[in-house]
Scaffold this active site. Structure first.
Site, PDB file in Angstrom:
ATOM      1  N   LYS A  91       0.746  -0.855  -0.659  1.00 62.12           N
ATOM      2  CA  LYS A  91       0.094   0.071  -0.041  1.00 62.12           C
ATOM      3  C   LYS A  91       0.584   1.801   0.160  1.00 62.12           C
ATOM      4  O   LYS A  91       1.408   1.155   0.767  1.00 62.12           O
ATOM      5  CB  LYS A  91      -0.736  -0.030   1.588  1.00 62.12           C
ATOM      6  CG  LYS A  91      -1.707   1.155   1.289  1.00 62.12           C
ATOM      7  CD  LYS A  91      -3.209   0.764   0.472  1.00 62.12           C
ATOM      8  CE  LYS A  91      -4.063   2.410  -0.031  1.00 62.12           C
ATOM      9  NZ  LYS A  91      -3.224   2.865  -1.237  1.00 62.12           N
ATOM     10  N   LYS A 115       5.257   3.364   8.160  1.00 62.56           N
ATOM     11  CA  LYS A 115       4.374   4.094   8.598  1.00 62.56           C
ATOM     12  C   LYS A 115       3.121   3.740   8.985  1.00 62.56           C
ATOM     13  O   LYS A 115       2.666   3.517   9.804  1.00 62.56           O
ATOM     14  CB  LYS A 115       4.683   5.204   7.619  1.00 62.56           C
ATOM     15  CG  LYS A 115       2.539   6.099   7.363  1.00 62.56           C
ATOM     16  CD  LYS A 115       2.983   6.702   5.748  1.00 62.56           C
ATOM     17  CE  LYS A 115       4.121   7.486   5.903  1.00 62.56           C
ATOM     18  NZ  LYS A 115       3.683   8.493   4.387  1.00 62.56           N
ATOM     19  N   LYS A 127       5.223   1.804  -2.927  1.00 68.24           N
ATOM     20  CA  LYS A 127       5.644   3.103  -3.338  1.00 68.24           C
ATOM     21  C   LYS A 127       5.861   3.184  -4.823  1.00 68.24           C
ATOM     22  O   LYS A 127       6.410   2.112  -5.597  1.00 68.24           O
ATOM     23  CB  LYS A 127       6.134   3.695  -3.195  1.00 68.24           C
ATOM     24  CG  LYS A 127       5.923   5.531  -3.319  1.00 68.24           C
ATOM     25  CD  LYS A 127       5.041   6.155  -2.036  1.00 68.24           C
ATOM     26  CE  LYS A 127       5.316   6.930  -2.144  1.00 68.24           C
ATOM     27  NZ  LYS A 127       4.073   7.813  -0.758  1.00 68.24           N
ATOM     28  N   ASP A 167       0.090  10.725  -4.664  1.00 67.15           N
ATOM     29  CA  ASP A 167       0.895  11.094  -3.496  1.00 67.15           C
ATOM     30  C   ASP A 167       1.488  12.551  -4.168  1.00 67.15           C
ATOM     31  O   ASP A 167       0.355  13.087  -5.282  1.00 67.15           O
ATOM     32  CB  ASP A 167       2.348  10.410  -3.816  1.00 67.15           C
ATOM     33  CG  ASP A 167       3.874  10.425  -2.429  1.00 67.15           C
ATOM     34  OD1 ASP A 167       3.461  10.810  -1.383  1.00 67.15           O
ATOM     35  OD2 ASP A 167       4.664  11.113  -3.792  1.00 67.15           O
ATOM     36  N   THR A 210      -3.960  13.448   5.191  1.00 64.87           N
ATOM     37  CA  THR A 210      -3.373  13.427   5.829  1.00 64.87           C
ATOM     38  C   THR A 210      -2.822  15.012   6.985  1.00 64.87           C
ATOM     39  O   THR A 210      -2.119  15.043   7.519  1.00 64.87           O
ATOM     40  CB  THR A 210      -2.340  13.848   4.424  1.00 64.87           C
ATOM     41  OG1 THR A 210      -2.588  12.722   3.711  1.00 64.87           O
ATOM     42  CG2 THR A 210      -0.595  13.271   5.011  1.00 64.87           C
ATOM     43  N   ASN A 241      -2.235  19.834  -2.081  1.00 70.90           N
ATOM     44  CA  ASN A 241      -3.488  18.805  -1.061  1.00 70.90           C
ATOM     45  C   ASN A 241      -2.830  18.422   0.530  1.00 70.90           C
ATOM     46  O   ASN A 241      -3.951  18.769   1.880  1.00 70.90           O
ATOM     47  CB  ASN A 241      -3.312  17.257  -1.239  1.00 70.90           C
ATOM     48  CG  ASN A 241      -4.007  15.986  -0.340  1.00 70.90           C
ATOM     49  OD1 ASN A 241      -3.749  15.890   0.599  1.00 70.90           O
ATOM     50  ND2 ASN A 241      -5.417  16.714  -0.647  1.00 70.90           N
TER      51      ASN A 241
HETATM   52  P1  NDP Z   1       0.583  18.130  -4.355  1.00 67.93           P
HETATM   53  O1  NDP Z   1       1.502  17.879  -5.599  1.00 67.93           O
HETATM   54  O2  NDP Z   1      -0.175  17.566  -3.819  1.00 67.93           O
HETATM   55  O3  NDP Z   1       1.226  19.012  -4.391  1.00 67.93           O
HETATM   56  C1  NDP Z   1       2.675  19.177  -3.456  1.00 67.93           C
HETATM   57  C2  NDP Z   1       4.039  20.793  -2.863  1.00 67.93           C
HETATM   58  O4  NDP Z   1       5.427  20.083  -2.846  1.00 67.93           O
HETATM   59  C3  NDP Z   1       3.231  21.534  -3.920  1.00 67.93           C
HETATM   60  O5  NDP Z   1       3.510  23.065  -3.805  1.00 67.93           O
HETATM   61  C4  NDP Z   1       4.310  21.677  -4.898  1.00 67.93           C
HETATM   62  O6  NDP Z   1       5.022  22.255  -5.602  1.00 67.93           O
HETATM   63  C5  NDP Z   1       5.708  21.316  -3.951  1.00 67.93           C
HETATM   64  N1  NDP Z   1       6.914  20.277  -4.102  1.00 67.93           N
HETATM   65  C6  NDP Z   1       6.786  19.998  -4.919  1.00 67.93           C
HETATM   66  N2  NDP Z   1       7.943  19.160  -5.214  1.00 67.93           N
HETATM   67  C7  NDP Z   1       8.728  20.046  -5.325  1.00 67.93           C
HETATM   68  C8  NDP Z   1       9.778  20.578  -4.622  1.00 67.93           C
HETATM   69  N3  NDP Z   1      10.668  19.095  -5.464  1.00 67.93           N
HETATM   70  N4  NDP Z   1      10.952  21.455  -4.594  1.00 67.93           N
HETATM   71  C9  NDP Z   1       9.706  22.370  -4.261  1.00 67.93           C
HETATM   72  N5  NDP Z   1       8.609  22.064  -4.101  1.00 67.93           N
HETATM   73  C10 NDP Z   1       8.015  21.052  -4.634  1.00 67.93           C
HETATM   74  O7  NDP Z   1       1.450  16.672  -3.023  1.00 67.93           O
HETATM   75  P2  NDP Z   1       1.276  16.103  -1.904  1.00 67.93           P
HETATM   76  O8  NDP Z   1       0.570  17.242  -0.642  1.00 67.93           O
HETATM   77  O9  NDP Z   1      -0.140  15.041  -1.879  1.00 67.93           O
HETATM   78  O10 NDP Z   1       1.995  15.909  -1.473  1.00 67.93           O
HETATM   79  C11 NDP Z   1       3.428  17.014  -0.972  1.00 67.93           C
HETATM   80  C12 NDP Z   1       4.779  15.439   0.179  1.00 67.93           C
HETATM   81  O11 NDP Z   1       3.629  14.757   1.737  1.00 67.93           O
HETATM   82  C13 NDP Z   1       5.171  14.771  -0.223  1.00 67.93           C
HETATM   83  O12 NDP Z   1       6.364  13.962   0.734  1.00 67.93           O
HETATM   84  C14 NDP Z   1       4.066  13.436  -0.218  1.00 67.93           C
HETATM   85  O13 NDP Z   1       5.122  11.850  -0.302  1.00 67.93           O
HETATM   86  C15 NDP Z   1       3.965  13.599   0.911  1.00 67.93           C
HETATM   87  N6  NDP Z   1       2.791  12.886   1.809  1.00 67.93           N
HETATM   88  C16 NDP Z   1       1.670  13.211   0.788  1.00 67.93           C
HETATM   89  C17 NDP Z   1       0.180  12.083   1.663  1.00 67.93           C
HETATM   90  C18 NDP Z   1      -1.135  12.399   1.048  1.00 67.93           C
HETATM   91  O14 NDP Z   1      -1.638  11.738   0.772  1.00 67.93           O
HETATM   92  N7  NDP Z   1      -1.053  12.410  -0.353  1.00 67.93           N
HETATM   93  C19 NDP Z   1       0.875  11.243   2.246  1.00 67.93           C
HETATM   94  C20 NDP Z   1       1.336  11.276   3.370  1.00 67.93           C
HETATM   95  C21 NDP Z   1       3.150  12.222   2.681  1.00 67.93           C
HETATM   96  P3  NDP Z   1       5.016  22.745  -6.893  1.00 67.93           P
HETATM   97  O15 NDP Z   1       3.219  23.017  -7.184  1.00 67.93           O
HETATM   98  O16 NDP Z   1       5.273  23.774  -7.661  1.00 67.93           O
HETATM   99  O17 NDP Z   1       5.593  21.961  -7.674  1.00 67.93           O
HETATM  100  O1  2IT Z   2       2.915   8.814   1.663  1.00 67.07           O
HETATM  101  C1  2IT Z   2       1.799   8.481   1.577  1.00 67.07           C
HETATM  102  O2  2IT Z   2       1.691   7.769   2.696  1.00 67.07           O
HETATM  103  C2  2IT Z   2       0.941   8.658   0.593  1.00 67.07           C
HETATM  104  N1  2IT Z   2       1.296   9.243  -0.699  1.00 67.07           N
HETATM  105  C3  2IT Z   2      -0.613   7.849   0.632  1.00 67.07           C
HETATM  106  C4  2IT Z   2      -0.417   6.484   0.352  1.00 67.07           C
HETATM  107  C5  2IT Z   2      -1.704   6.273   0.975  1.00 67.07           C
HETATM  108  O3  2IT Z   2      -2.255   4.647   0.313  1.00 67.07           O
HETATM  109  O4  2IT Z   2      -2.477   6.736   1.076  1.00 67.07           O
END
Ligand code: NDP
Ligand code: 2IT
Length: 446
Positions: A91, A115, A127, A167, A210, A241
């Site tokens: 997952k 996690k 992943k 992600d 999240t 997100n």
């Molecule tokens: P999104 O794509 O919704 O948003 C990502 C954000 O981070 C954007 O604002 C983006 O800016 C910025 N970003 C991404 N890459 C870079 C980079 N290389 N340098 C600077 N800014 C960057 O992703 P999420 O919000 O879903 O994910 C954010 C983090 O949270 C990740 O590390 C992900 O692995 C983690 N995560 C997400 C979960 C989920 O349920 N979605 C669960 C647990 C962890 P820009 O638009 O300019 O690229």
């Molecule tokens: O990093 C993470 O935990 C996620 N991007 C969410 C994974 C999931 O299966 O909901």
């Protein structure tokens, strides 16, 4: 690493994959902190438990060809790393970003195992993703990419085998296109992805999970130090997100969030972020965060990565790996920051984490603090299996309890080693032990 067995395991990983810096960083952090638990369990070495944990069960790499709007064929590389299925089906999310490579997907898959174990739910770790860049692509191009990606991925996943989700770069739109393609190919309406839309099996509160979960966790840390979220100044990076719903819940708990960022720069709004404006820019128009400064008087946009220079009580990195280094950590500490919670996966460098610990900044590692997303994905799987859907309040309440439990279990594990605020130690040990027990129970085929 003082433990000879763990050092040997790490040396072997480094020898095998010298060109995977993110993966090596994630492995080193886990191995260093599980040292006391491994010393308590000498059978781990004979049974090769840690060697097995650092080697993915399966790595799939594939070509993704798709046709752009000009009719030209483009080729990207797709991945799915099925890391560990000892406690449940693989997952974990799918990341679409030009920086994606095997090292990044392996680090994310490795973190995901611990996690998912911490959530207390029956999910293994995996992943995937691609170096496809969704930025600047039309809807039709994103759709054709997602369909091609799923055409191959569908051969390797299934509701009891591997259940991907979103992600970076993968939200409701991409999950919809991928789900449609899976269904078309398999003639099967099943919970093979999570983060689905509400009209076809998605769970209420998954979008928020999240970010909300991160704040439920941070709220426990703040309470453990006898304080309250009320009036706290919070700096958040990202505007995707996780960042958006972390901001929403922080404000609901009475804190003031003063920043948001993207990969171009950050905004500072001393009056507190107007989240409706951020949602309109990011969720509706897929625009850039600098547009906020044009829309909201009194806010300032600064080009570049300087978000950590803004003074705060709580810092929540919610963008990407290694976005907060030692220099940023020093600035945060000098400015009086007392709590750091990782919304992103591995956003703080090891040097930054060391500085936080040395300076009594209460630090929550991502594998504990951002587990609310995947936990709610597991709740989506349960609802799909039962063929019913819970209300927003039911899911949110379960999420809150899960996050409080993760805090409690990680704190208890850390307390056993006389370091109750060391949530890196606590989360890694608590997550690892459950996986180790299941792996040992399953035996080794020979
Ligand atoms: P999104 O794509 O919704 O948003 C990502 C954000 O981070 C954007 O604002 C983006 O800016 C910025 N970003 C991404 N890459 C870079 C980079 N290389 N340098 C600077 N800014 C960057 O992703 P999420 O919000 O879903 O994910 C954010 C983090 O949270 C990740 O590390 C992900 O692995 C983690 N995560 C997400 C979960 C989920 O349920 N979605 C669960 C647990 C962890 P820009 O638009 O300019 O690229
Ligand atoms: O990093 C993470 O935990 C996620 N991007 C969410 C994974 C999931 O299966 O909901």
């Amino acid at each position: 690493m003082k433990n000879a067995y763990l050092q040997k395991v790490f040396d072997k990983v480094r020898e095998r994959d010298p060109n995977q810096p993110e993966f090596l960083q994630a492995v080193q952090e886990v191995l260093e902190s599980i040292e006391p638990a491994v010393e308590k369990n000498p059978d781990f070495e004979k049974l090769g438990v840690v060697e097995r944990m650092v080697e993915p069960e399966r790595v799939i790499s594939f070509r993704v060809s798709w046709v752009d709007d000009q009719g030209k064929v483009q080729v990207n590389r797709g991945f799915r790393v099925q890391f560990n299925s000892a406690i449940g089906p693989y997952k974990g999310g799918l990341r679409l970003h030009p920086s994606v490579n095997l090292s990044v997907i392996k680090f994310l898959g490795f973190e995901q195992c611990f996690k998912n174990s911490l959530t207390g739910l029956p999910i293994g770790g995996g992943k995937g993703g691609s170096d496809f860049d969704p930025k600047g692509k039309s809807d039709a191009e994103v759709m054709r990419f997602c369909q091609s990606f799923m055409t191959e991925l569908s051969k390797h996943i299934g509701p009891f085998t591997d259940v991907p989700a979103g992600d970076i770069g993968v939200g409701a739109r991409e999950i919809g296109y991928m789900y449609g393609q899976y269904k078309r190919l398999n003639n099967d309406f099943t919970g093979v992805l999570t983060g689905k839309g509400l009209t076809y099996g998605g769970s209420l509160a998954r979008t928020e999970a999240t970010g909300y979960g991160l704040l439920y966790f941070v709220n426990e840390m703040v309470k453990a130090r006898g304080e309250s979220m009320k009036g706290k100044i919070v700096v958040i990076s990202g505007s995707g997100n996780v960042a958006i719903y972390a901001t929403e819940k922080a404000m609901a708990l009475g804190a003031k969030v003063v920043t948001a960022s993207d990969s171009n720069g950050y905004i500072y709004d001393p009056n507190g972020i107007n989240l409706d404006v951020v949602k309109e820019i990011k969720e509706v128009r897929r625009g850039r965060i600098k547009e906020y400064a044009q829309a909201v008087p009194g806010s300032v946009y600064t080009e570049g990565p300087g978000v950590w220079s803004v003074k705060c009580d709580i810092a929540l990195p919610c963008s990407t790996q290694n976005e907060l280094n030692a220099e940023s950590a020093k600035t945060l500490i000098e400015n009086g920051c007392k709590y750091v919670g990782e919304g992103a996966n591995m956003p703080c460098t090891p040097e930054a984490v060391d500085l936080f610990r040395e300076n009594r900044v209460y630090f929550a590692p991502g594998k504990a603090a951002n587990a609310g997303g995947v936990a709610t994905s597991a709740l989506e799987m349960s609802q799909n299996s039962m063929r019913l859907s819970w209300t927003f309040e039911e899911v949110d309440e379960k999420l809150r309890k899960i996050m409080e439990n993760i805090f409690k279990n990680a704190t208890e594990a850390a307390t056993e080693y006389n370091d109750p605020e060391n949530l890196v130690l606590g989360a890694n040990i608590a997550g690892m032990l459950k996986i180790a027990q299941a792996m040992i129970a399953h035996g080794v085929a020979y």
